[in-house]
Scaffold this motif. Structure first.
Motif, short mmCIF file in Angstrom:
data_model
loop_
_atom_site.label_atom_id
_atom_site.label_comp_id
_atom_site.label_asym_id
_atom_site.label_seq_id
_atom_site.Cartn_x
_atom_site.Cartn_y
_atom_site.Cartn_z
N LEU A 365 0.82 -1.22 0.00
CA LEU A 365 0.00 0.00 0.00
C LEU A 365 0.85 1.26 0.00
CD1 LEU A 365 -2.57 -1.10 2.73
CD2 LEU A 365 -2.73 -1.41 0.26
N ALA A 366 2.00 1.20 0.72
CA ALA A 366 2.80 2.42 0.88
C ALA A 366 4.28 2.07 1.04
CB ALA A 366 2.32 3.22 2.09
N GLU A 444 -3.12 -11.39 4.65
CA GLU A 444 -4.33 -12.08 5.11
C GLU A 444 -4.68 -11.74 6.55
OE1 GLU A 444 -3.99 -16.24 4.48
OE2 GLU A 444 -3.84 -16.08 2.29
N THR A 445 -3.63 -11.55 7.36
CA THR A 445 -3.86 -11.26 8.78
C THR A 445 -4.04 -9.78 9.06
OG1 THR A 445 -1.46 -11.24 9.10
CG2 THR A 445 -2.62 -13.31 9.54
N GLY A 446 -3.93 -8.96 8.01
CA GLY A 446 -4.07 -7.52 8.19
C GLY A 446 -2.83 -6.77 7.70
N ILE A 447 -2.70 -5.53 8.13
CA ILE A 447 -1.57 -4.69 7.73
C ILE A 447 -0.29 -5.21 8.38
CG2 ILE A 447 -0.52 -2.41 7.95
CD1 ILE A 447 -2.66 -2.30 5.96
N LYS A 448 0.76 -5.30 7.57
CA LYS A 448 2.07 -5.72 8.09
C LYS A 448 3.13 -4.74 7.59
CE LYS A 448 4.59 -10.03 8.87
NZ LYS A 448 4.56 -11.49 8.59
N PRO A 476 6.61 -5.95 14.73
CA PRO A 476 5.61 -4.88 14.71
C PRO A 476 6.00 -3.65 15.54
CG PRO A 476 4.80 -6.81 15.93
CD PRO A 476 6.03 -7.22 15.22
N GLN A 477 6.82 -3.85 16.56
CA GLN A 477 7.22 -2.69 17.36
C GLN A 477 8.16 -1.77 16.57
OE1 GLN A 477 8.65 -4.78 20.95
NE2 GLN A 477 6.86 -3.99 22.03
N TYR A 478 9.08 -2.37 15.79
CA TYR A 478 9.94 -1.57 14.93
C TYR A 478 9.10 -0.88 13.85
CZ TYR A 478 14.11 -3.85 16.92
OH TYR A 478 15.09 -4.29 17.77
N GLY A 479 8.11 -1.63 13.33
CA GLY A 479 7.23 -1.06 12.31
C GLY A 479 6.45 0.12 12.84
N SER A 480 5.95 0.00 14.06
CA SER A 480 5.21 1.10 14.68
C SER A 480 6.10 2.31 14.87
CB SER A 480 4.63 0.64 16.02
OG SER A 480 4.00 1.71 16.68
N ASP A 481 7.33 2.07 15.34
CA ASP A 481 8.27 3.17 15.53
C ASP A 481 8.59 3.86 14.21
OD1 ASP A 481 8.36 2.63 18.21
OD2 ASP A 481 10.36 1.74 18.21
N ALA A 482 8.76 3.06 13.14
CA ALA A 482 9.07 3.62 11.84
C ALA A 482 7.92 4.52 11.36
CB ALA A 482 9.32 2.50 10.83
#
Length: 699
Positions: A365-366, A444-448, A476-482
């Motif tokens: 998506l981005a 399938e499980t959502g946004i990753k 996911p924690q690194y992804g959230s921080d990013a």
């Protein structure tokens, strides 16, 4: 009792420490074990390094002197005293550089390669050069005679010129100048006899024809000269309506900054020398006499000649990390495990593949990325353009203020904007220097979210020349921080509540201080403690004080610092537990790794930041904890092997000088070790692989 660290003798001057670094670069060219063309390259690199140093660092000091700023730096020197010392030490190193070049020339003669002077040429060779001059050189020359109407000729920064003292029929003297055209090659090969290949410099060919070029005047004397101008740009970002246009204008001004150095040929006529000094409004202290070709950076191109592979480093095959060797989808690979790459020994291609795959993948998506310095034909930019054109949300922060890459980055920014990317230019007053890529994908499980974090730029060219670390994760924690970081950069929102990452200028300094304080507390409690760091520069005085405090508490501190180090090691009651070494070899050491023993619960970080005030306080940087076991062991091993290197490494003494390691039955070249290890490890089947790093010996 807490020691007061305020004595000026406890800090090495930043500028003189840099000159010591450039000396270590030159050392590679003085080493007979280095292949001949590679020795020439390091002579050229020494010249290029000096150019940037004088344009930026001496330029800035010159501004301070002109502004009447007399405050002493932490080493105890005023700006004027620093400039005076810089020229003393730089002139000595430049003399040494030319001695190294002359020694290499003698060896090249034995291999039928000769840098010839005009006087050594035969009549036939001189006739050849005359034809070459008439056909190719003369049409592009612009001789300028300085008289009452032309007080100051247009002399460009770093251009090579021939200055001429002329006399007319009335015995009046004039100054003339002609720029040696950069559009032509600096060396011209002349037909020789037998196997000998002979090269003559373009400036010598021009000198042979000065009488005709300045017809009607007698040439009294001539000399090549070159000026270096202040290129330390200052920008009023607050008042800039269009940052791109403001930077474009400032780039143009670089050509006309105040002259901070004049290079002339040794033995130049005193009257001509005086004309040059007056013309550029310099004192004699700012003049450097050159015993040979002025500006040896042209040697870099010379070493690109074909057919001399025996004089070059063996071409290495950079290994594909075993995790990326299969044809499996790159998102599945990163989903299964975090992967840490050690460049250039492990290929940069997976980074390119992640961006290119994200551009094509219909589920992405981005894409969000920070670009600081990219290559001339960047495949990453191509992929981002394709992603935007296919309708994906693409956000790119292009740092327009990346010094000497401003023009290149402006061009990339415009191309990305035209393709439909959301291009941002960071935060006013700060450079964005962090290395981060975020890919947002619907699964399938959502946004990753997939994240790449690194110590080096997204530049596929320098990734073959610089040692750097790259880290892939979909934690996911690194992804959230990013995501939070990019929201801060684009929306200027507050950056807080980060799960894993620390950022400058917000909390990175405090994070480092807490990590060091913890080692101090452990040491004071009688527990084992250790700090080991690999970085490019250590300049920040608060960090240096903190390391002195750690040393006094009994913490063992080992530092691998490629370039500037203002800390003084091995001083009793100050830094007796601190060692500093520098590695300068085939590849430019660029990775930043920070290790803290933490009473056995070790923590290892990679970062885009050095311990410099600009990195900690005036740039957007990231400190990244690496947590998976295999990657941690790999980083520990990198530091361990760096600390054992006795081929490319030199140890810093308490007077700021660097000494080669003596003795020892075994030699260890860390760069060669990592190349061989990469071949061995990445040929192992992933299922059979187990980490075999020895780690850091705490002892």
């Amino acid at each position: 009792m807490k020691k007061n660290f305020s004595n000026n003798s406890e800090y090495i001057n930043r500028e003189l420490s840099w000159i010591e670094f450039n000396k270590r670069v030159l050392n590679v060219s003085e080493n007979p074990d280095t292949p001949l063309f590679e020795r020439l390259k390091f002579v050229a690199i020494t010249s290029s390094n000096f150019d940037e140093f004088f344009m930026v660092r001496v330029g800035s000091l010159n501004d301070q002197v002109n502004a009447g700023f007399n405050q002493k730096d932490p080493s105890g020197m005023t700006p004027l005293e620093q400039i005076e010392n810089i020229f003393i030490y730089a002139k000595k190193l430049i003399d040494r550089q030319y001695k190294a070049f002359n020694d290499i020339q003698k060896e090249l003669l034995g291999h039928n390669l000769k840098f010839a002077s005009v006087e050594e040429l035969s009549e036939e060779q001189r006739d050849y050069l005359q034809r070459y001059y008439i056909e190719k050189v003369y049409p592009v020359l612009t001789p300028i005679l300085v008289d009452k109407r032309i007080q100051s000729p247009l002399v460009f920064n770093k251009s090579l010129n021939v200055g001429v003292l002329l006399e007319n029929e009335k015995h009046e003297k004039f100054f003339g100048t002609v720029q040696v055209p950069s559009v032509l090659g600096r060396l011209v090969e002349v037909p020789g006899e037998g196997d000998m290949r002979e090269f003559v410099s373009l400036e010598e060919i021009i000198k042979l024809n000065l009488e005709a070029l300045f017809s009607g005047h007698r040439v009294v004397s001539s000399s090549c000269y070159r000026i270096t101008r202040n290129a330390d740009l200052t920008l009023d970002e607050e008042g800039a309506e269009d940052l791109l246009e403001t930077i474009e204008e400032s780039i143009k001004l670089r050509k006309w900054g105040a002259v901070v150095k004049l290079e002339v040929e040794s033995g130049v006529d005193e009257e001509l020398r005086s004309q040059l000094v007056d013309l550029f409004e310099l004192s004699g202290d700012y003049v450097v006499d050159i015993n040979g070709y002025i500006d040896l950076s042209f040697l870099m191109k010379f070493t690109g000649m074909q057919g001399y592979e025996q004089f070059k480093y063996k071409r290495e095959e950079f290994q594909m990390h075993r995790a990326f060797k299969s044809d499996e989808d790159i998102f599945r690979i990163i989903s299964k495990e975090d992967v840490l790459l050690h460049h250039p020994f492990e290929s940069f291609d997976p980074v390119l593949k992640l961006v290119e795959s994200a551009a094509k993948d219909k589920n992405v998506l981005a894409i969000k990325q920070v670009l600081y310095r990219v290559s001339g034909n960047s495949p990453i930019v191509d992929a981002l353009v394709k992603a935007a054109e296919s309708g994906k949300q693409v956000t790119v922060l292009v740092e327009l203020k990346a010094r000497f890459d401003e023009e290149n980055n402006i061009n990339w920014a415009r191309r990305l904007e035209k393709a439909g990317c959301h291009v941002i230019y960071g935060i006013v007053g700060l450079k964005t220097h962090c290395k981060i890529l975020l890919v947002v994908r619907m699964e399938e499980t959502g946004i990753k979210r997939y994240v790449h974090l690194g110590t080096g730029n997204y530049n596929d060219d320098t990734a073959k020349l610089y040692t750097d670390i790259g880290y892939f994760t979909c934690n996911p924690q690194y992804g959230s921080d990013a995501s939070r970081l990019f929201n801060m950069l684009s929306g200027h929102s507050k950056l807080e509540n980060m799960y894993k990452l620390s950022s400058a200028p917000i909390d990175m300094r405090r994070k480092f201080e807490r990590l060091i304080d913890r080692e101090i507390s452990n040491a004071q409690a009688g527990k084992k403690s250790r700090i080991a760091c690999k970085l490019n520069s250590l300049v920040d005085y608060k960090m240096i004080k903190k390391l002195y405090e750690a040393s006094n508490a009994g913490v063992k501190v080992d530092l691998v610092i490629r370039g500037i180090c203002c800390l003084v090691p091995n001083i009793k009651d100050q830094s007796e537990n601190i060692t500093v070494r520098s590695i300068v070899g085939r590849y430019l050491e660029h990775s930043r790794i920070y290790y803290f023993y933490n009473d056995g619960d070790e923590e290892v970080f990679i970062s885009s930041a050095d311990w410099m005030t600009r990195n900690l306080d005036r740039r957007v940087e990231l400190l990244v904890p690496v947590e998976d076991e295999e990657s941690v062991e790999k980083l520990k091993n990198i530091i361990e092997i760096n600390l054992k290197d006795n081929v490319n490494a030199k140890s810093m003494s308490s007077d700021g000088r660097y000494m080669k390691f003596k003795g020892g039955d075994k030699t260890l070249d860390s760069q060669k070790y990592f190349q061989e290890r990469s071949v061995k490890e990445n040929s192992i089947d992933k299922k059979l692989f187990k980490p075999k790093y020895s780690g850091i010996n705490i002892g």
